[in-house]
Write a protein that holds these residues in place. Sequence first.
Motif, PDB file in Angstrom:
ATOM      1  N   THR A 133      36.066  32.075  37.926  1.00 54.69           N
ATOM      2  CA  THR A 133      35.374  33.222  38.494  1.00 54.69           C
ATOM      3  C   THR A 133      35.542  33.135  40.000  1.00 54.69           C
ATOM      4  O   THR A 133      35.049  32.201  40.639  1.00 54.69           O
ATOM      5  CB  THR A 133      33.881  33.213  38.103  1.00 54.69           C
ATOM      6  OG1 THR A 133      33.790  33.229  36.672  1.00 54.69           O
ATOM      7  CG2 THR A 133      33.154  34.421  38.681  1.00 54.69           C
ATOM      8  N   GLU A 134      36.288  34.102  40.548  1.00 55.79           N
ATOM      9  CA  GLU A 134      36.608  34.124  41.984  1.00 55.79           C
ATOM     10  C   GLU A 134      35.796  35.224  42.658  1.00 55.79           C
ATOM     11  O   GLU A 134      35.913  36.394  42.293  1.00 55.79           O
ATOM     12  CB  GLU A 134      38.098  34.406  42.200  1.00 55.79           C
ATOM     13  CG  GLU A 134      39.016  33.414  41.537  1.00 55.79           C
ATOM     14  CD  GLU A 134      40.478  33.784  41.673  1.00 55.79           C
ATOM     15  OE1 GLU A 134      41.318  32.868  41.716  1.00 55.79           O
ATOM     16  OE2 GLU A 134      40.801  35.008  41.735  1.00 55.79           O
ATOM     17  N   LYS A 135      34.978  34.848  43.636  1.00 56.46           N
ATOM     18  CA  LYS A 135      34.170  35.813  44.394  1.00 56.46           C
ATOM     19  C   LYS A 135      34.726  35.893  45.808  1.00 56.46           C
ATOM     20  O   LYS A 135      34.613  34.935  46.576  1.00 56.46           O
ATOM     21  CB  LYS A 135      32.701  35.413  44.381  1.00 56.46           C
ATOM     22  CG  LYS A 135      32.134  35.484  42.976  1.00 56.46           C
ATOM     23  CD  LYS A 135      30.661  35.253  42.940  1.00 56.46           C
ATOM     24  CE  LYS A 135      30.208  35.408  41.496  1.00 56.46           C
ATOM     25  NZ  LYS A 135      28.783  35.497  41.389  1.00 56.46           N
ATOM     26  N   GLU A 139      34.083  43.813  52.730  1.00 56.25           N
ATOM     27  CA  GLU A 139      34.310  44.112  51.318  1.00 56.25           C
ATOM     28  C   GLU A 139      34.131  42.851  50.478  1.00 56.25           C
ATOM     29  O   GLU A 139      34.432  41.744  50.914  1.00 56.25           O
ATOM     30  CB  GLU A 139      35.722  44.666  51.105  1.00 56.25           C
ATOM     31  CG  GLU A 139      35.984  45.050  49.657  1.00 56.25           C
ATOM     32  CD  GLU A 139      37.396  45.568  49.411  1.00 56.25           C
ATOM     33  OE1 GLU A 139      37.752  45.657  48.229  1.00 56.25           O
ATOM     34  OE2 GLU A 139      38.128  45.865  50.374  1.00 56.25           O
ATOM     35  N   ARG A 140      33.629  43.047  49.271  1.00 53.06           N
ATOM     36  CA  ARG A 140      33.467  41.954  48.314  1.00 53.06           C
ATOM     37  C   ARG A 140      34.120  42.364  47.009  1.00 53.06           C
ATOM     38  O   ARG A 140      34.147  43.546  46.651  1.00 53.06           O
ATOM     39  CB  ARG A 140      31.985  41.643  48.105  1.00 53.06           C
ATOM     40  CG  ARG A 140      31.332  41.078  49.353  1.00 53.06           C
ATOM     41  CD  ARG A 140      29.837  40.879  49.139  1.00 53.06           C
ATOM     42  NE  ARG A 140      29.204  40.455  50.361  1.00 53.06           N
ATOM     43  CZ  ARG A 140      29.014  39.187  50.719  1.00 53.06           C
ATOM     44  NH1 ARG A 140      29.407  38.219  49.924  1.00 53.06           N
ATOM     45  NH2 ARG A 140      28.431  38.885  51.843  1.00 53.06           N
ATOM     46  N   ASP A 141      34.648  41.379  46.308  1.00 57.45           N
ATOM     47  CA  ASP A 141      35.317  41.651  45.039  1.00 57.45           C
ATOM     48  C   ASP A 141      35.209  40.409  44.165  1.00 57.45           C
ATOM     49  O   ASP A 141      35.007  39.304  44.661  1.00 57.45           O
ATOM     50  CB  ASP A 141      36.788  41.998  45.287  1.00 57.45           C
ATOM     51  CG  ASP A 141      37.449  42.674  44.103  1.00 57.45           C
ATOM     52  OD1 ASP A 141      36.747  43.053  43.140  1.00 57.45           O
ATOM     53  OD2 ASP A 141      38.688  42.827  44.130  1.00 57.45           O
ATOM     54  N   THR A 142      35.340  40.608  42.855  1.00 59.82           N
ATOM     55  CA  THR A 142      35.313  39.497  41.905  1.00 59.82           C
ATOM     56  C   THR A 142      36.494  39.633  40.952  1.00 59.82           C
ATOM     57  O   THR A 142      36.793  40.738  40.486  1.00 59.82           O
ATOM     58  CB  THR A 142      33.999  39.497  41.093  1.00 59.82           C
ATOM     59  OG1 THR A 142      32.902  39.360  41.997  1.00 59.82           O
ATOM     60  CG2 THR A 142      33.976  38.361  40.083  1.00 59.82           C
ATOM     61  N   ARG A 143      37.159  38.531  40.712  1.00 57.63           N
ATOM     62  CA  ARG A 143      38.229  38.471  39.700  1.00 57.63           C
ATOM     63  C   ARG A 143      37.882  37.306  38.785  1.00 57.63           C
ATOM     64  O   ARG A 143      37.548  36.221  39.247  1.00 57.63           O
ATOM     65  CB  ARG A 143      39.589  38.240  40.338  1.00 57.63           C
ATOM     66  CG  ARG A 143      40.689  38.041  39.284  1.00 57.63           C
ATOM     67  CD  ARG A 143      42.064  37.798  39.894  1.00 57.63           C
ATOM     68  NE  ARG A 143      42.542  39.012  40.522  1.00 57.63           N
ATOM     69  CZ  ARG A 143      43.058  39.076  41.751  1.00 57.63           C
ATOM     70  NH1 ARG A 143      43.164  37.991  42.484  1.00 57.63           N
ATOM     71  NH2 ARG A 143      43.477  40.217  42.233  1.00 57.63           N
ATOM     72  N   ILE A 144      37.994  37.540  37.476  1.00 51.05           N
ATOM     73  CA  ILE A 144      37.764  36.473  36.498  1.00 51.05           C
ATOM     74  C   ILE A 144      39.066  36.240  35.741  1.00 51.05           C
ATOM     75  O   ILE A 144      39.567  37.130  35.056  1.00 51.05           O
ATOM     76  CB  ILE A 144      36.625  36.841  35.526  1.00 51.05           C
ATOM     77  CG1 ILE A 144      35.325  37.053  36.314  1.00 51.05           C
ATOM     78  CG2 ILE A 144      36.456  35.740  34.467  1.00 51.05           C
ATOM     79  CD1 ILE A 144      34.167  37.576  35.493  1.00 51.05           C
TER      80      ILE A 144
END
Length: 181
Positions: free
Chosen positions: A79-81, A88-93
């Motif tokens: 889980t990458e925050k 800007e903020r984003d999440t990649r799993i």
Amino acid sequence: MHISKALASALLVASSVTTACASQQVSQFADSPRQLVLEDYFLGETAAYGVFEDRFGKVRRQFKVDITGTLDGDRLTLTEKFKYDDGERDTRIWEIDVLGGGAYRGTAGDVPGLAEGQVSGNAFNWKYKVDLKVGDSIWNVGFDDWMYLMDDDVLINRAYVTRYGIEIGQVTIAFRKPAGR
């Protein structure tokens, strides 16, 4: 057909960079004194700091990533925050399957298809496509990531980003495990 000297020069540079990336093989790192095992390195908490440079070398974005890695059988979940310098903020799993023999395959929400990678020695080569938001558009871009384990706590990543086979930029990321892990 007439092309400008500047365009010809840019095409020559792009083709030499693409050739340089293609000529490197992950197997050439097999005899490294350090051995990278992704599921060991990314288990738990990891912090990363990175920059995106456009094809002209201009830094366009800077970011920090807080990563949490869990392992369930042969599946590594990352889980990458992301926190970008512009707010800007984003999440990649990532869901990454450990296939054995240093091979990995994974996917994430913005990754159409599968990412595939191979570890050898201290190096990992990971190739995939990403649907990347650029302004009001979505660009499908290719990533050719090269990660190198520098010591037990530091991993350096250099990613070459392409669109329609032409390099549009590079991402450099330094991963660091917390002290005393």
